[in-house]
Design an enzyme around this catalytic site. Structure first.
Site, PDB file in Angstrom:
ATOM      1  N   ILE A   1      16.967   1.534  24.712  1.00 56.52           N
ATOM      2  CA  ILE A   1      17.021   2.460  23.587  1.00 56.52           C
ATOM      3  C   ILE A   1      18.428   3.048  23.503  1.00 56.52           C
ATOM      4  O   ILE A   1      18.975   3.526  24.487  1.00 56.52           O
ATOM      5  CB  ILE A   1      16.012   3.608  23.748  1.00 56.52           C
ATOM      6  CG1 ILE A   1      14.572   3.098  23.632  1.00 56.52           C
ATOM      7  CG2 ILE A   1      16.275   4.724  22.737  1.00 56.52           C
ATOM      8  CD1 ILE A   1      14.168   2.654  22.243  1.00 56.52           C
ATOM      9  N   LYS A   2      19.001   3.014  22.305  1.00 53.62           N
ATOM     10  CA  LYS A   2      20.283   3.657  22.048  1.00 53.62           C
ATOM     11  C   LYS A   2      20.008   4.875  21.184  1.00 53.62           C
ATOM     12  O   LYS A   2      19.436   4.770  20.096  1.00 53.62           O
ATOM     13  CB  LYS A   2      21.234   2.692  21.347  1.00 53.62           C
ATOM     14  CG  LYS A   2      22.655   3.239  21.182  1.00 53.62           C
ATOM     15  CD  LYS A   2      22.894   3.784  19.811  1.00 53.62           C
ATOM     16  CE  LYS A   2      24.375   4.105  19.596  1.00 53.62           C
ATOM     17  NZ  LYS A   2      24.652   4.635  18.254  1.00 53.62           N
TER      18      LYS A   2
END
Length: 353
Positions: free
Chosen positions: A239-240
């Site tokens: 996840i960014k």
């Protein structure tokens, strides 16, 4: 590994508070923290097939942060997202995508993330030298008036054919178009895993209604944390997320379900605690969360990047995906800035809070 004392000095008056903070909200014992055995500990027991495990291993075991569980990625998709002229005017060499790949290699990044067209131009020359992450959807700014909607620019199969180890995509959670984006990206991630590629989600909140009394809650810990939880639910492997800037978004705009303990037991006003809440929403850290390096502001970029890295690492995050601060300056300076941030993750002086 270099002496990071000079880098930590850039924290200024916040140094002691950031380096000595102890999380009393979510204990570090509740998290799956980044470590050299992350792939074995997390993904071997999942539904990811052998080819996907190999792709994840290639990504985690490349560059200066290899075998640490931490990740440093150079992302350059602003040529579409922000217009090429505005993105590359500070350093026009990056109109040529080869210089993007060269910057990632020289800086020792785990991977380079960019557009389908840009990486396709260099795939035979570089795909075996550094892991490619192909961004398959974008928000284009040519439509007038501007709209903010992620649409597909390429296919998972095309990314696989060029030798990419992962695909990246963005979902604007909270937007009017989010239902369609979630469905499209979920299907794309399923195909990517079937073909043996990893998946990275740019997990953004975007809705003008999340701004109240001139306070932007699109980066509130509770809203971005829920975006993270939705992101891991569609099987993102990484996840960014943007670093949280405040909290209480849901309660302030009186939207969604809340619980007082979200803001007392699970988080506080401390930036490390806010970031830890984001990590907790990534299946307690089973899915790595990397924070955005943010826009370039010139002379303060290094100090801001170091601060972001310290917060992310001490919270239990797994790294930084930093683009504009690096490519909107001379090549050698961009390399040095990325490597300086990597030193934070290699340093034992910066530990989990």
């Amino acid at each position: 590994m270099k002496d990071v004392s000079q880098l930590l000095a850039l924290l200024g008056d916040e140094k002691d508070a950031l380096l000595n903070h102890v999380c009393k909200t979510i204990s570090k014992d509740q998290l799956h923290l980044p470590n050299p055995s992350h792939i074995d500990n997390v993904f071997l027991q999942s539904n990811r097939n052998g080819q996907t495990i190999r792709s994840l291993t290639q990504l985690y075991h490349h560059g200066q942060l290899s075998d640490t569980g931490y990740i440093s990625i150079l992302p350059v998709d602003q040529g579409i997202e922000h217009t090429a002229g505005s993105a590359f005017a500070p350093n026009p060499i990056y109109f040529d995508p080869e210089n993007i790949v060269k910057l990632a290699i020289e800086a020792g990044c785990n991977a380079v993330a960019s557009t389908m067209g840009g990486l396709a131009m260099l795939s035979r020359k570089y795909a075996h030298k550094i892991p490619f992450v192909v961004k398959i959807n974008h928000n284009e700014l040519m439509t007038y008036p501007n709209k903010y909607d992620q649409i597909m620019f390429g296919s998972v199969r095309d990314a696989w054919n060029m030798g990419a180890v992962a695909v990246g995509a963005t979902v604007y959670f909270g937007s009017a178009e989010s239902d369609r984006q979630i469905i499209e990206v979920a299907k794309a991630f399923e195909e990517a895993h079937t073909l043996g590629m990893a998946t990275i989600l740019w997990c953004y909140s975007r809705n003008d209604a999340f701004i109240k009394d001139n306070i932007d809650y699109n980066t509130a810990a509770d809203i971005t944390g829920q975006a993270n939880y939705l992101g891991v639910s569609i099987q993102a492997d990484i996840i960014k997320q943007k670093l949280p800037t405040n909290n209480g978004g849901f309660s302030s705009i009186q939207f969604a379900k809340t619980n007082l303990e979200m803001y007392t037991k699970l988080s506080s006003s401390n930036p490390i605690d806010l970031c830890r809440y984001q990590v907790m929403n990534c299946y307690s850290g089973r899915i790595s969360m990397i924070n955005s390096g943010g826009e370039s502001k010139g002379e303060t970029d290094l100090a801001e990047a170091v601060k972001t890295a310290v917060i992310n690492k001490r919270a239990g995050g797994a790294g930084i995906i930093m683009g504009r601060k690096a490519f909107q300056r001379p090549f050698s300076e961009g390399v040095q800035l990325i490597q300086a941030v990597q030193e934070i993750y290699l340093s034992k002086e910066v530990s989990i809070a």
